[in-house]
Design an enzyme around this catalytic site. Structure first.
Site, PDB file in Angstrom:
ATOM      1  N   ASP A  81       0.841  -1.205   0.000  1.00 12.11           N
ATOM      2  CA  ASP A  81       0.000   0.000   0.000  1.00 12.11           C
ATOM      3  C   ASP A  81       0.874   1.252   0.000  1.00 12.11           C
ATOM      4  OD1 ASP A  81      -2.210   1.612   0.035  1.00 12.11           O
ATOM      5  OD2 ASP A  81      -2.930   1.004   2.011  1.00 12.11           O
ATOM      6  N   LYS A  94      -1.881   7.787   6.509  1.00 11.76           N
ATOM      7  CA  LYS A  94      -2.564   7.294   5.332  1.00 11.76           C
ATOM      8  C   LYS A  94      -4.006   7.808   5.341  1.00 11.76           C
ATOM      9  CE  LYS A  94      -2.250   3.091   4.147  1.00 11.76           C
ATOM     10  NZ  LYS A  94      -2.334   3.646   2.793  1.00 11.76           N
ATOM     11  N   GLU A 103      -7.819  -0.260   4.897  1.00  8.19           N
ATOM     12  CA  GLU A 103      -6.350  -0.400   4.808  1.00  8.19           C
ATOM     13  C   GLU A 103      -5.778  -0.861   6.143  1.00  8.19           C
ATOM     14  OE1 GLU A 103      -5.585   2.997   1.383  1.00  8.19           O
ATOM     15  OE2 GLU A 103      -5.336   3.551   3.459  1.00  8.19           O
TER      16      GLU A 103
HETATM   17  C1  5RP Z   1      -5.508   5.957   0.458  1.00 10.14           C
HETATM   18  C2  5RP Z   1      -4.112   6.040   0.937  1.00 10.14           C
HETATM   19  C3  5RP Z   1      -3.039   6.166  -0.082  1.00 10.14           C
HETATM   20  O1  5RP Z   1      -2.166   5.098   0.049  1.00 10.14           O
HETATM   21  C4  5RP Z   1      -2.308   7.465   0.118  1.00 10.14           C
HETATM   22  O2  5RP Z   1      -3.253   8.521   0.075  1.00 10.14           O
HETATM   23  C5  5RP Z   1      -1.234   7.677  -0.951  1.00 10.14           C
HETATM   24  O3  5RP Z   1      -1.837   7.898  -2.182  1.00 10.14           O
HETATM   25  P1  5RP Z   1      -0.999   8.083  -3.522  1.00 10.14           P
HETATM   26  O4  5RP Z   1      -0.335   6.776  -3.810  1.00 10.14           O
HETATM   27  O5  5RP Z   1      -2.058   8.439  -4.545  1.00 10.14           O
HETATM   28  O6  5RP Z   1       0.001   9.191  -3.307  1.00 10.14           O
HETATM   29  O7  5RP Z   1      -3.817   5.988   2.112  1.00 10.14           O
HETATM   30  O8  5RP Z   1      -6.429   5.963   1.519  1.00 10.14           O
END
Ligand code: 5RP
Length: 220
Positions: A81, A94, A103
């Site tokens: 993630d 996050k 998540e």
């Molecule tokens: C979603 C998240 C994402 O992992 C976080 O926002 C990072 O996003 P990106 O990869 O678009 O920069 O926690 O809830």
């Protein structure tokens, strides 16, 4: 090298952690989208995926990757993630995409949490990125008042409902010196589903894409 190219490099580096024959946990966001696209080549080698959002589920299925119910999975060796911020202990903020609760559930179940991000996400102290808090709608004002008492400035994420039917308060102005304590404290406010601090269960590996390649940081 653009931030998106750095995200893609980190996402592709995460393929090395995918256990053949096992179910893989898949997060949410633009970095994870690169991971899902890369994972498509391995779809015959994995037993399927569990997904942290409707958006990731749809993308996985479009690539022909089976998406399983987490309740039917008894072993999840790896979860991949993204993050909005990461410190040197691999504690994270996050929830920029609003998928923080699912998540956090998948991260809790997983044996190894591999976080993928571009280098801009690395910080010394968490909190410049507003901390997302998922809240049951009827508790919105109460929870907001409690968050103000902690020194934050909560703002309702406009026009957004989580996959679980709740709202998000984005909390500005927190300098998070003690992430584990704050994560627990906010989660104890009645009406909070969960908050976007991943400190009680941080990442185990952080793959950071930068202009000169992908740096690997391991939990100490
Ligand atoms: C979603 C998240 C994402 O992992 C976080 O926002 C990072 O996003 P990106 O990869 O678009 O920069 O926690 O809830």
């Amino acid at each position: 090298m653009s931030a998106d190219a750095q995200k893609k490099a980190a996402a592709e580096a995460a393929l090395a952690y995918v256990e053949r024959g096992a179910v893989i946990g898949v997060g949410t966001g633009s970095t994870v989208n690169h991971f899902i696209d890369a994972l498509a080549d391995l779809r015959q080698d994995i037993a399927g995926a569990v997904s942290s959002s409707e958006a990731s589920t749809e993308r996985l299925r479009r690539h022909g990757i089976e998406v399983l119910d987490l309740n039917e999975v008894d072993r999840l060796p790896v979860y991949v993630d993204g993050a909005d911020e990461a410190n040197s202990l691999l504690q994270l903020i996050k929830g920029g995409g609003g998928a923080l609760t699912r998540e956090k559930i998948i991260a809790a179940v997983s044996q190894k949490f591999v976080c993928i991000a571009d280098r801009s996400k690395r910080v010394r102290v968490l909190g410049k990125f507003p901390l997302p808090v998922e809240v049951i709608p009827m508790a919105r004002s109460y929870v907001a008042r409690e968050l103000v008492k902690l020194g934050g400035r909560p703002e309702l994420r406009q026009g957004f409902t989580t996959d679980n039917g709740n709202i998000i308060l984005d909390v500005h102005g927190l300098e998070i010196a003690e992430p584990i304590q704050l994560e627990r404290h906010i989660n104890n406010i009645t009406g909070v589903v969960t908050n976007g601090l991943f400190a009680v269960r941080p990442a185990d590996v952080l793959l950071l894409g930068g202009p000169d390649g992908v740096e690997t940081l391991q939990a100490r």
